[in-house]
Write an enzyme that holds these catalytic residues in place. Structure first.
Site, mmCIF file in Angstrom:
data_model
loop_
_atom_site.group_PDB
_atom_site.id
_atom_site.type_symbol
_atom_site.label_atom_id
_atom_site.label_comp_id
_atom_site.label_asym_id
_atom_site.label_seq_id
_atom_site.Cartn_x
_atom_site.Cartn_y
_atom_site.Cartn_z
ATOM 1 C CB CYS A 1 -0.630 -0.504 1.140
ATOM 2 S SG CYS A 1 -2.076 1.553 0.999
ATOM 3 N N GLY B 1 -6.417 3.502 -12.397
ATOM 4 C CA GLY B 1 -7.315 4.058 -13.687
ATOM 5 C C GLY B 1 -6.673 3.604 -14.870
HETATM 6 C C1 LIG Z 1 -9.855 4.243 -3.354
HETATM 7 C C2 LIG Z 1 -9.041 3.225 -3.662
HETATM 8 C C3 LIG Z 1 -8.335 2.200 -2.200
HETATM 9 C C4 LIG Z 1 -8.098 1.465 -2.565
HETATM 10 N N1 LIG Z 1 -7.741 0.790 -1.234
HETATM 11 C C5 LIG Z 1 -6.435 -0.730 -1.317
HETATM 12 C C6 LIG Z 1 -6.770 -1.212 0.238
HETATM 13 O O1 LIG Z 1 -7.769 -1.510 1.077
HETATM 14 N N2 LIG Z 1 -6.078 -2.667 -0.255
HETATM 15 C C7 LIG Z 1 -5.176 -3.266 -1.526
HETATM 16 O O2 LIG Z 1 -4.158 -3.533 -1.683
HETATM 17 N N3 LIG Z 1 -5.242 -1.739 -2.789
HETATM 18 C C8 LIG Z 1 -6.359 -1.132 -2.424
HETATM 19 N N4 LIG Z 1 -6.442 0.215 -3.673
HETATM 20 C C9 LIG Z 1 -5.311 -0.438 -5.236
HETATM 21 C C10 LIG Z 1 -6.326 -1.724 -6.350
HETATM 22 O O3 LIG Z 1 -7.392 -2.649 -5.109
HETATM 23 C C11 LIG Z 1 -5.759 -1.827 -7.566
HETATM 24 O O4 LIG Z 1 -4.584 -2.268 -7.113
HETATM 25 C C12 LIG Z 1 -5.917 -0.074 -8.387
HETATM 26 O O5 LIG Z 1 -6.859 0.625 -7.819
HETATM 27 C C13 LIG Z 1 -4.982 -0.573 -9.315
HETATM 28 O O6 LIG Z 1 -6.371 -1.161 -9.905
HETATM 29 P P1 LIG Z 1 -8.044 -0.399 -10.912
HETATM 30 O O7 LIG Z 1 -6.808 0.463 -12.104
HETATM 31 O O8 LIG Z 1 -8.895 -0.836 -11.704
HETATM 32 O O9 LIG Z 1 -8.233 1.013 -10.051
HETATM 33 C C14 LIG Z 1 -7.434 0.891 -3.695
HETATM 34 C C15 LIG Z 1 -7.316 1.263 -5.107
HETATM 35 C C16 LIG Z 1 -8.017 2.526 -4.655
HETATM 36 C C17 LIG Z 1 -8.556 3.844 -5.883
#
Ligand SMILES: Cc1cc2nc3c(=O)[nH]c(=O)nc-3n(C[C@H](O)[C@H](O)[C@H](O)COP(=O)(O)O)c2cc1C
Ligand SMILES: Cc1cc2nc3c(=O)[nH]c(=O)nc-3n(C[C@H](O)[C@H](O)[C@H](O)COP(=O)(O)OP(=O)(O)OC[C@H]3O[C@@H](n4cnc5c(N)ncnc54)[C@H](O)[C@@H]3O)c2cc1C
Ligand code: FES
Lengths: 219, 293
Positions: free
Chosen positions: B112, B192
């Protein structure tokens, strides 16, 4: 709640704001104070908007163009389509003896629909300029003031206040009317509890405004 | 399988969305409750968004007594994302999840960007967690490390069953007017569409390095995006940021994925698994990690 692609009926200028009217489809207008997530063309995230009016067959939103998303919404032309998701969150409680609507600036957006639902109670509205105050025409039975007079100077005692406006106004209203129902704002990515982005302090804890609000009791 | 990305869906406030997935992944759970970071926590960027949620979660005690029983009622497999600040935190939570039959798998969030972690290595965390649970363990890695292939091999050697790729990478947005950071804590995690090429490269590299099952994620908006992740070596795909704008994305992406496979004459999208690593059709680049400029 429901997400549907709705077509723009009209986009009308109201002072510096725009009233975006879309065909309602099968989307429920919900309770005044609830909001919808509107697709903003060309942007990744939708934007939260209160329902302003629910004329038959339509949903209407009053929008202040302050940045890329709201500008894109204000530039929509008749016949274009956008995704609309809602109604979301908790609206105003309407079972009141002496309702008084209080609005500041673009915060008047939910008041026209609220006024209709409450049988057109009295309203007090505050604006930054005469041009902004043109939007007062959307709210029945409204008394209006323009800065340097503040709307809080127009609130009589003993009323059941329902308010929406900028944060300093809401704090001032809360000081005057401790049991007021206040509609708050926070940046929102999803509007349905998924992102935890809209956290605000409620009862000493950070909670999601889109789930607990946006309308909260002051006390 | 189609899953949600951790932290991008709450199965309790949006049960129908959770049920439209093949498994629901929880927001990262830590040993103690966390309020998360001070607002502002989200900001849109040109082709993505930043978040600085800061692992807001109820803590493992309340998660087990309150959230998990309700999540179990959804009727979809539950994956629990586990986070912590030292190796023991992960191992403790894993051992407490071990006898809960309603937990199908554990994702170890060793990446994270919103919490300052004294960097216990991913390998250490995976080893300790492996001793604490028999559940399938997926190590979620950051793409922002110099040698992700080594981290992936180390996770594999330490007993991970699979990899989740990728977490967000750190970014910063300034308010145009004040030239100050928009987000409360300053910086946040970028997700994103901006993340998609980074996710594709990370999945491709880790597939080559380990051949492990991979949950691919990062910028998936459409079925074609999902198919690209599968083509570079993802067995499964997770949806994150796209869920914010489109809660109906799981059904849409699934339909688009099937359509994209069908137009290639495949019976199922699984036929596209790792095809990007096969002999290239025309002479040109290979996906070998060393072929970069
Ligand atoms: C608002 C938000 C909160 C997130 N919280 C976590 C989390 O608690 N634990 C985690 O492993 N990844 C977390 N992520 C990362 C996502 O799981 C993912 O790895 C990342 O957003 C990439 O995918 P995407 O581009 O489809 O959003 C979070 C992402 C966003 C946008
Ligand atoms: C529940 C709810 C209901 C709303 N109803 C309406 C409405 O009916 N009509 C309307 O015009 N607007 C309404 N808003 C505000 C509107 O959603 C934002 O103005 C919009 O998202 C800004 O997007 P943008 O891309 O135009 O500007 P951005 O680039 O996102 O923002 C421009 C500037 O405004 C600030 N800002 C952005 N969002 C907010 C916010 N939510 N609160 C305070 N400051 C913010 C930013 O920090 C920045 O300085 C509502 C907000 C919420 C949470
Ligand atoms: S706006 Fe996403 S949780 Fe409230």
């Amino acid at each position: 709640m429901r997400r549907e692609r709705l077509s723009v009926v009209a986009n009308e200028q109201v002072g510096p704001y725009t009233l975006l009217r879309v065909a309602r489809g099968a989307v429920d207008p919900g309770v005044p104070g609830q909001f919808f997530m509107l697709e903003a063309p060309g942007r990744l995230l939708p934007r939260p908007m209160s329902l302003c009016l629910a004329p038959s067959g339509e949903l209407a939103f009053l929008i202040d163009p302050i940045g890329p998303g709201t500008v894109a919404l204000c530039e929509l032309a008749q016949g274009e389509n956008i995704n609309v998701f809602g109604p979301l969150g908790n609206g105003f409680v309407l079972d009141l003896d002496r309702p008084l609507l209080v609005g500041g600036g673009i915060g008047i957006a939910p008041l026209p629909f609220l006024s209709e639902s409450l049988g057109r109670p009295p309203a007090v509205l505050g604006f930054r300029s005469d041009r902004h105050a043109e939007a007062a025409g959307l709210v029945p039975n409204a008394q209006c003031c323009v800065e340097p007079t503040f709307v809080t100077e127009l609130i009589p005692e003993g009323m059941d206040v329902l308010a929406c406006g900028p944060e300093p106004m809401l704090h001032a209203v809360r000081a005057l009317a401790p049991t007021a129902q206040l509609a708050w704002e926070a940046p929102m990515a999803c509007g349905y509890g998924a992102c935890y982005g809209c956290a605000v302090e409620i009862d000493g804890e950070l909670k999601r405004l889109c789930v607990e609000g946006p309308v909260l009791r002051a006390a | 399988m189609l899953l949600n990305a951790s932290g991008c869906l709450d199965g309790l406030t949006a049960p129908d969305v959770a049920r439209s997935l093949d498994a629901f992944v929880t927001k990262t759970v830590t040993p103690l409750p966390r309020d998360g970071n001070a607002p502002v926590r989200i900001a849109e960027t040109d082709v993505g968004m930043l978040n600085s949620i800061g692992l807001a979660n109820p803590g493992i005690d309340r998660f087990l007594t309150r959230n998990l029983p309700q999540l179990a009622e959804l009727g979809v497999p539950i994956w629990v994302s586990v986070g912590g600040f030292e190796t023991d935190d992960y191992a403790d939570i894993c051992s407490r999840l071990d006898d809960h039959a309603e937990v199908s798998a554990i994702e170890l969030n060793v990446s994270c960007p919103n919490v300052e972690t004294p960097a216990d290595s991913a390998a250490e965390i995976v080893s300790a967690s492996r001793l604490a649970t028999r559940k399938p363990l997926w190590a979620k890695l950051s793409p922002a490390v110099p040698g992700i292939a080594e981290v992936a091999r180390a996770a594999q050697a330490s007993g991970a069953d699979g990899l989740s790729l990728v977490n967000t990478i750190r970014g910063l947005k300034l308010d145009e007017r004040t030239l100050r950071p928009v987000l409360g804590p300053g910086q946040g995690g970028l997700s994103g569409p901006a993340l998609k090429p980074i996710a594709l490269a990370a999945v491709a590299t880790c597939y080559r390095a380990t051949q492990m099952p991979i949950v691919g994620m990062g910028g998936v908006q459409t079925g074609l995006d999902a198919l690209e992740l599968i083509a570079v070596g993802a067995r499964h795909v997770a949806l994150g940021t796209v869920l914010f704008a489109d809660p109906d994305a799981p059904a849409r992406v699934r339909a688009e994925l099937h359509a994209a496979a069908a137009t290639r004459g495949w019976n199922a999208y699984e036929d596209g698994y790792a095809v990007a690593h096969e002999e290239t059709l025309s002479a040109g680049a290979t996906l070998d990690e060393r072929s970069s400029v």
